[in-house]
Design a protein around this motif. Structure first.
Motif, mmCIF file in Angstrom:
data_model
loop_
_atom_site.group_PDB
_atom_site.id
_atom_site.type_symbol
_atom_site.label_atom_id
_atom_site.label_comp_id
_atom_site.label_asym_id
_atom_site.label_seq_id
_atom_site.Cartn_x
_atom_site.Cartn_y
_atom_site.Cartn_z
ATOM 1 N N LEU A 1 -0.301 -27.281 16.749
ATOM 2 C CA LEU A 1 0.835 -27.363 17.854
ATOM 3 C C LEU A 1 0.637 -28.243 18.926
ATOM 4 O O LEU A 1 1.340 -29.000 19.354
ATOM 5 N N ASP A 2 -0.458 -28.530 19.355
ATOM 6 C CA ASP A 2 -0.763 -29.518 20.248
ATOM 7 C C ASP A 2 -0.275 -30.935 19.768
ATOM 8 O O ASP A 2 0.135 -31.718 20.599
ATOM 9 N N GLU A 3 -0.608 -31.002 18.570
ATOM 10 C CA GLU A 3 -0.381 -32.330 17.956
ATOM 11 C C GLU A 3 1.087 -32.736 17.723
ATOM 12 O O GLU A 3 1.427 -33.684 18.035
ATOM 13 N N LEU A 4 1.784 -31.684 17.159
ATOM 14 C CA LEU A 4 3.211 -31.576 17.610
ATOM 15 C C LEU A 4 4.043 -31.956 18.689
ATOM 16 O O LEU A 4 4.990 -32.394 18.957
ATOM 17 N N THR A 5 2.960 -31.196 19.629
ATOM 18 C CA THR A 5 3.742 -31.566 21.074
ATOM 19 C C THR A 5 3.351 -32.755 21.498
ATOM 20 O O THR A 5 4.326 -33.399 22.066
ATOM 21 N N ASP A 6 2.372 -33.584 21.132
ATOM 22 C CA ASP A 6 1.909 -34.946 21.400
ATOM 23 C C ASP A 6 3.011 -35.968 20.791
ATOM 24 O O ASP A 6 3.370 -36.988 21.247
ATOM 25 N N ARG A 7 3.275 -35.506 19.482
ATOM 26 C CA ARG A 7 3.945 -36.447 18.428
ATOM 27 C C ARG A 7 4.781 -35.642 17.579
ATOM 28 O O ARG A 7 4.408 -35.232 16.628
ATOM 29 N N ASP A 8 6.025 -35.142 18.001
ATOM 30 C CA ASP A 8 6.721 -34.403 17.093
ATOM 31 C C ASP A 8 7.082 -34.723 15.856
ATOM 32 O O ASP A 8 7.672 -36.212 15.815
ATOM 33 N N GLY A 9 7.768 -34.175 14.764
ATOM 34 C CA GLY A 9 8.233 -35.001 13.623
ATOM 35 C C GLY A 9 7.339 -35.466 12.748
ATOM 36 O O GLY A 9 7.420 -36.657 12.174
ATOM 37 N N GLN A 10 6.051 -34.768 12.452
ATOM 38 C CA GLN A 10 5.013 -35.432 11.698
ATOM 39 C C GLN A 10 5.069 -35.040 10.205
ATOM 40 O O GLN A 10 5.324 -33.670 9.980
ATOM 41 N N THR A 11 4.716 -35.784 9.269
ATOM 42 C CA THR A 11 4.462 -35.144 7.918
ATOM 43 C C THR A 11 3.103 -34.729 7.746
ATOM 44 O O THR A 11 2.200 -34.623 8.968
ATOM 45 N N LEU A 12 2.825 -33.817 6.646
ATOM 46 C CA LEU A 12 1.481 -33.218 6.508
ATOM 47 C C LEU A 12 0.548 -34.141 6.292
ATOM 48 O O LEU A 12 -0.580 -34.048 7.033
ATOM 49 N N PHE A 13 0.804 -35.528 5.804
ATOM 50 C CA PHE A 13 -0.431 -36.406 5.666
ATOM 51 C C PHE A 13 -0.481 -37.005 7.199
ATOM 52 O O PHE A 13 -1.897 -37.057 7.452
ATOM 53 N N GLU A 14 0.368 -37.339 7.864
ATOM 54 C CA GLU A 14 0.106 -37.700 9.048
ATOM 55 C C GLU A 14 -0.604 -36.671 10.091
ATOM 56 O O GLU A 14 -1.739 -37.041 10.854
ATOM 57 N N LEU A 15 -0.469 -35.283 9.850
ATOM 58 C CA LEU A 15 -0.856 -34.109 10.571
ATOM 59 C C LEU A 15 -2.460 -34.202 10.273
ATOM 60 O O LEU A 15 -3.366 -34.056 11.036
ATOM 61 N N CYS A 16 -2.682 -34.354 8.898
ATOM 62 C CA CYS A 16 -4.094 -33.982 8.497
ATOM 63 C C CYS A 16 -4.960 -35.207 9.099
ATOM 64 O O CYS A 16 -6.086 -35.067 9.262
ATOM 65 N N ALA A 17 -4.328 -36.594 8.891
ATOM 66 C CA ALA A 17 -4.901 -37.581 9.470
ATOM 67 C C ALA A 17 -5.308 -37.459 10.744
ATOM 68 O O ALA A 17 -6.658 -37.770 11.357
#
Length: 93
Positions: free
Chosen positions: A17-33
């Protein structure tokens, strides 16, 4: 509200959720990276996908498919009842 608390109980899900707050609209690959490079979390794609499923079931994440890609977005609406119940009441007294 129980699903929201269950979803928030896990530190990896809170980091997602922190990651999506910083950069919303990510793919699974982007989130994992980003989980690996920024937070040092080495969760498998399958594990992150399962965390996203829990967050989506709680309404905290929404996903949108565009072609081959599935983008994930944070949704803070399910947090509103929590804010209303405990935080806003304090301001009124």
């Amino acid at each position: 509200m129980g699903d929201v608390f269950k979803a928030l109980a896990d530190p990896t899900r809170r980091t997602i959720l922190d990651e999506l707050t910083d950069r919303d609209g990510q793919t699974l690959f982007e989130l994992c990276a980003r989980l690996v490079s920024i937070h040092g979390l080495s969760s498998s794609r399958q594990a992150v996908s399962q965390h996203l499923d829990v967050l989506e079931s709680a309404g905290l994440v929404e996903s949108k498919r565009e072609g081959r890609y599935k983008f994930h977005y944070i949704n803070t609406d399910p947090l509103e009842p929590i804010v209303e119940r405990w935080l806003r009441k304090r301001g009124r007294t």
